[in-house]
Design a protein around this motif. Structure first.
Motif, PDB file in Angstrom:
ATOM      1  N   ILE A 277      41.079  51.077  54.318  1.00 47.66           N
ATOM      2  CA  ILE A 277      40.391  51.033  55.604  1.00 47.66           C
ATOM      3  C   ILE A 277      40.190  49.569  55.958  1.00 47.66           C
ATOM      4  O   ILE A 277      39.656  48.802  55.155  1.00 47.66           O
ATOM      5  CB  ILE A 277      39.012  51.728  55.545  1.00 47.66           C
ATOM      6  N   ARG A 278      40.619  49.159  57.138  1.00 44.19           N
ATOM      7  CA  ARG A 278      40.426  47.769  57.543  1.00 44.19           C
ATOM      8  C   ARG A 278      40.269  47.681  59.059  1.00 44.19           C
ATOM      9  O   ARG A 278      40.572  48.631  59.791  1.00 44.19           O
ATOM     10  CB  ARG A 278      41.600  46.907  57.099  1.00 44.19           C
ATOM     11  N   SER A 279      39.793  46.532  59.511  1.00 43.46           N
ATOM     12  CA  SER A 279      39.581  46.317  60.935  1.00 43.46           C
ATOM     13  C   SER A 279      40.921  46.255  61.663  1.00 43.46           C
ATOM     14  O   SER A 279      41.896  45.692  61.154  1.00 43.46           O
ATOM     15  CB  SER A 279      38.807  45.015  61.164  1.00 43.46           C
ATOM     16  N   HIS A 280      40.944  46.812  62.846  1.00 41.33           N
ATOM     17  CA  HIS A 280      42.169  46.804  63.653  1.00 41.33           C
ATOM     18  C   HIS A 280      42.226  45.542  64.495  1.00 41.33           C
ATOM     19  O   HIS A 280      41.254  45.174  65.158  1.00 41.33           O
ATOM     20  CB  HIS A 280      42.200  48.034  64.563  1.00 41.33           C
ATOM     21  N   VAL A 281      43.371  44.862  64.449  1.00 39.53           N
ATOM     22  CA  VAL A 281      43.597  43.665  65.266  1.00 39.53           C
ATOM     23  C   VAL A 281      44.604  44.018  66.354  1.00 39.53           C
ATOM     24  O   VAL A 281      45.765  44.316  66.046  1.00 39.53           O
ATOM     25  CB  VAL A 281      44.127  42.499  64.412  1.00 39.53           C
ATOM     26  N   SER A 374      34.798  47.631  66.164  1.00 44.34           N
ATOM     27  CA  SER A 374      35.863  48.233  66.968  1.00 44.34           C
ATOM     28  C   SER A 374      36.599  49.259  66.124  1.00 44.34           C
ATOM     29  O   SER A 374      36.067  49.759  65.131  1.00 44.34           O
ATOM     30  CB  SER A 374      36.815  47.140  67.472  1.00 44.34           C
ATOM     31  N   ALA A 375      37.808  49.549  66.472  1.00 42.23           N
ATOM     32  CA  ALA A 375      38.571  50.566  65.755  1.00 42.23           C
ATOM     33  C   ALA A 375      38.936  50.090  64.348  1.00 42.23           C
ATOM     34  O   ALA A 375      39.017  48.890  64.073  1.00 42.23           O
ATOM     35  CB  ALA A 375      39.829  50.913  66.540  1.00 42.23           C
ATOM     36  N   LEU A 376      39.134  51.057  63.457  1.00 39.53           N
ATOM     37  CA  LEU A 376      39.561  50.776  62.093  1.00 39.53           C
ATOM     38  C   LEU A 376      40.942  51.372  61.857  1.00 39.53           C
ATOM     39  O   LEU A 376      41.270  52.441  62.377  1.00 39.53           O
ATOM     40  CB  LEU A 376      38.570  51.369  61.087  1.00 39.53           C
ATOM     41  N   GLU A 377      41.724  50.679  61.077  1.00 39.46           N
ATOM     42  CA  GLU A 377      43.046  51.172  60.696  1.00 39.46           C
ATOM     43  C   GLU A 377      42.969  51.878  59.347  1.00 39.46           C
ATOM     44  O   GLU A 377      42.236  51.449  58.456  1.00 39.46           O
ATOM     45  CB  GLU A 377      44.046  50.021  60.583  1.00 39.46           C
ATOM     46  N   ILE A 378      43.735  52.936  59.226  1.00 38.09           N
ATOM     47  CA  ILE A 378      43.941  53.595  57.930  1.00 38.09           C
ATOM     48  C   ILE A 378      45.381  53.317  57.539  1.00 38.09           C
ATOM     49  O   ILE A 378      46.313  53.724  58.254  1.00 38.09           O
ATOM     50  CB  ILE A 378      43.678  55.106  58.012  1.00 38.09           C
ATOM     51  N   PHE A 379      45.582  52.609  56.442  1.00 36.07           N
ATOM     52  CA  PHE A 379      46.939  52.222  56.065  1.00 36.07           C
ATOM     53  C   PHE A 379      47.255  52.686  54.654  1.00 36.07           C
ATOM     54  O   PHE A 379      46.370  52.995  53.862  1.00 36.07           O
ATOM     55  CB  PHE A 379      47.127  50.706  56.199  1.00 36.07           C
TER      56      PHE A 379
END
Length: 772
Positions: A277-281, A374-379
């Motif tokens: 889980i990380r911050s979306h850029v 803001s939005a989070l990425e699931i990678f």
């Protein structure tokens, strides 16, 4: 003009540097400090990004009256961090401090900055407990870690995992995540099965020992919250321990996910299959241009660096410099040097909190002292890189595409650890191996049939099996698959004793043992038991003698001799009392000779019962005593009548033996159930010799041995648990009975290894409801 200026910067660095130097002669200088670990990848990235930010900002705004001057100090522990703060505040006289990079040092830096009225702006991971609302001179120019817990909970729920192990760095940074994560998981019906704390300075041996402990648990879903320095060592050792194989699921939080690009490629390769889980850029032209220039500048500034890509910490560092430059410019033309940090600090805090702009990392907007989430990425980590498989937002939750019109709670295809495409079950045990005893007798508890030729499985029945299945059904463990394995030898017989069966659990041949297993103290040293599900106790079974012998004196049997004596004495006493009270009166019944008076005294109590309507006494007190006597006599007659009826109609059963001491001292032989712990109990607790003990297995053998008796090759008594004796008496109730004391045991329980399937102990806490 903006991109043209950036283009000119990249090709005319020398010329621009001279111009900036000339301008600086007439500008207000604002000194800011940065506390980094320049030897780490994140430190090198942050330093390069901040230098580029200052150059880019003043290339775009060359006519601003203020100029930021960056002073970078290296610190990699609490001591060097504290020294760096003192040097920056007292000697350099900075007006703001960026960092520190070490999460554990952040509270110290914030406290020291607050005393000097110097704002501390951090774009590195910090503890959630370090709140800007409680520390007015602290600004978090990064997303708060607590924001991601909802995304973590939604991801775990998406794959149907109801339990997870939380592995975290044992510092304020790691501990600050616990409460928010536990609460978020609880709202999604997910339980934190275990929390594993690993110190920042833990050696490889300590980490490996903790990993080995985690391997013994049934849980296979792990949430890891660490910094990159500890996380890289942790996953390298996890891969070495075999925990990056198929069946495991790993989810890393943003603090580690955001540093993934700065980690060694070999470490990243060992993490294949991990979800992060990380911050979306968001993509932008400005970011693409920056990426090209950043790689060139990094090579020029740190030619020996192994870093090839920047991280979001670098982007936050870049945006923080821009925000700080805008804030000091808003303060206006001021002699910052003469005002000092204590006077300008509150104004810098006020201005930077109101700054809004679109930066490299997205919208820069501070809310309550920290960057708006803001939005989070699931990678998904694949090979030495990663692939975004979905997004999480507070309104749409999980979605495959960030800007889709609706959430479908779906993710792209994921490669799990062990190069598997199947979603891990989340538990180490996919199918339980359940051992059961092979019984010749007392099959009411456990019985099995030969394996089905089609399914190759053993069909089992009996009381113990029914209880086990009922508990799985009631306590929401319906999806647990299991198979029964009889503990038998080649002849189909029990392959040893019950203790031998339990040793199979200790040796991990069976996961569980289900059957009529008694909870005994010495067994608990090797295996774990559930709560008991049956009554407990050991006693002896003996033949009975029939006590009904009708003869002419049977009317005397309802009362014992001492009671007869007491009744007769009470008759005589009553007569004497009445005679004493009536003699001085005109009552002629008690007058006359002494023999007549003696006879009347003895006869009167009987005549009062036989002829109650006759006036026998004159005085009122005599009548009162007579009423009490008649009432007492009526009660005696009712008791006698009931007892005599019982003697005449009911067969009186008496045990042939009721003394354990007599059996032992006389050398009588006694029986026990073959393979049971009762043999050891008789020898160790009741001091029987082994020559006195004879093993039996079936109900019929019990009956034959007791029928023969100890004089004819049988036994005088059989010792067994009450549960078995009740089964025996259900068939032979009129010939035998339980006798002697009851020696308490803990009853029947199910068995599991102390290192496997531990949650059996938890859900069997409700087994008490199945007692019979």
């Amino acid at each position: 003009m903006f991109y043209l200026a950036l283009f000119l910067v990249s090709f005319h660095v020398g010329v621009m540097s001279d111009d900036v130097a000339d301008h600086t002669q007439s500008k207000s200088i604002v000194h800011i400090g940065a506390i980094l670990d320049e030897n780490s990848p994140e430190g090198a990235i942050a330093e390069t990004c901040m230098s580029m930010a200052i150059s880019d900002f003043y290339a775009l705004y060359p006519h601003h009256w203020t100029r930021l001057v960056l002073h970078t100090t290296t610190a990699n522990d609490l001591g060097s961090t504290a020294a760096a703060v003192v040097d920056l505040v007292k000697n350099v006289k900075v007006h703001a401090i960026l960092g520190p990079q070490i999460p554990d040092a952040a509270p110290l830096v914030v406290e020291m900055g607050a005393k000097a009225h110097v704002p501390v702006i951090s774009f590195f991971p910090t503890s959630h407990s370090l709140s800007p609302s409680k520390n007015p001179y602290f600004i978090r120019a990064a997303q708060d870690d607590s924001f991601q817990v909802e995304a973590i909970a939604a991801t775990l729920q998406r794959f149907g995992w109801h339990e997870a192990v939380f592995v975290y760095q044992d510092t304020d940074f790691g501990n600050g995540m616990i409460s928010s994560l536990v609460n978020a998981l609880h709202e999604h019906d997910i339980r934190v099965a275990h929390m594993s704390a690993i110190p920042s300075a833990a050696g490889d041996f300590h980490i490996s020992r903790e990993l080995n402990m985690l391997m013994t648990r049934k849980n296979r879903v792990f949430v890891v919250h660490m910094t990159s320095s500890l996380g890289s060592r942790f996953f390298a050792l996890a891969d070495k321990a075999g925990m990056m194989s198929e069946g495991y699921a790993w989810l890393i939080t943003a603090s580690l996910s955001n540093s993934l690009k700065a980690m060694d490629s070999e470490i990243v390769d060992s993490m294949e299959g991990v979800l992060g889980i990380r911050s979306h850029v968001p993509e932008s032209k400005h970011l693409k241009s920056f990426n090209i220039r950043w790689k060139r500048n990094l090579h020029l500034m740190n030619p020996n660096s192994s870093v090839t890509e920047h991280s979001i910490f670098g982007l936050w560092a870049y945006d923080t410099i821009w925000a700080l430059a805008m804030a000091v410019e808003r303060i206006g033309v001021t002699d910052f040097a003469s005002l000092g940090s204590s006077r300008i600090g509150p104004r810098i805090v006020k201005e930077i909190l109101s700054v809004k702009f679109k930066g490299l990392s997205g919208e820069f907007h501070l809310v309550n002292g920290q960057l708006k989430s803001s939005a989070l990425e699931i990678f998904n980590v694949i090979g030495k890189g990663e692939r975004v498989v979905g997004y999480w937002t507070p309104d749409k939750k999980i979605s495959r595409k960030l800007y889709s019109s609706a959430s479908n709670n779906d993710l792209k295809k994921i490669i799990w650890t062990g190069d598997s495409t199947e979603v891990p079950e989340g538990s180490a045990i996919s199918k339980l191996r359940i051992g059961i005893p092979v019984k010749v007798g007392f099959k009411e508890f456990v019985d099995h049939k030969k394996k089905n030729v089609y399914t190759n499985e053993t069909a089992c029945s009996g009381f113990s099996i029914d209880v086990f299945r009922a508990v799985l059904e009631v306590l929401d463990f319906k999806n647990i698959s299991y198979e029964f394995f009889p503990f038998e030898n080649e002849k189909g017989e029990m392959n040893g004793t019950y203790n031998d069966l339990l040793s199979q659990v200790e040796q991990k041949i069976y996961d569980v043992v289900v059957g009529d297993i008694t909870i005994v103290a010495n067994r608990t040293y090797h295996v774990d038991f559930t709560l008991p599900y049956s009554e407990s106790g050991v006693t002896m079974l003996v033949p009975v003698t029939h006590g009904k012998h009708i003869d002419m004196w049977i009317f005397l049997q309802p009362w014992r001799w001492d009671l007869w004596v007491a009744v007769i004495a009470s008759f005589v006493f009553m007569g004497i009392v009445i005679r004493i009270m009536e003699h001085p009166t005109v009552n002629t019944a008690f007058a006359g000779s002494r023999n007549r008076q003696l006879g009347m005294t003895l006869w009167f109590p009987f005549s009062a019962l036989a002829i109650p309507q006759r006036e026998l006494v004159v005085k009122d007190w005599s009548r009162f005593v007579l009423v009490i006597w008649i009432g007492f006599a009526v009660i005696l007659m009712q008791i006698y009548t009931a007892s005599l009826s019982s003697v005449l109609t009911v067969d009186q059963l008496q045990p042939t033996f009721d003394s354990v001491n007599k059996l032992r001292t006389k050398g009588y032989k006694v029986g026990y159930q073959n393979g049971s712990f009762v043999k050891g109990f008789l020898m160790e607790q009741l001091n029987f010799t082994e020559s006195q003990l004879i093993p039996y297995e079936t109900i019929k053998e019990y009956h034959d041995a007791l029928t023969k008796g100890h004089k004819n090759g049988g036994v005088a008594a059989i010792f067994d648990e009450i549960r078995y004796i009740r089964v025996f008496l259900a068939e032979y109730v009129s010939h035998y009975m339980m006798a002697g004391p009851i020696y308490r045991t803990d009853g029947f329980g199910f068995v599991c290894s102390s290192l496997s399937f531990k949650h059996i102990i938890q859900f069997y806490s409700d087994l008490i409801s199945f007692h019979t």
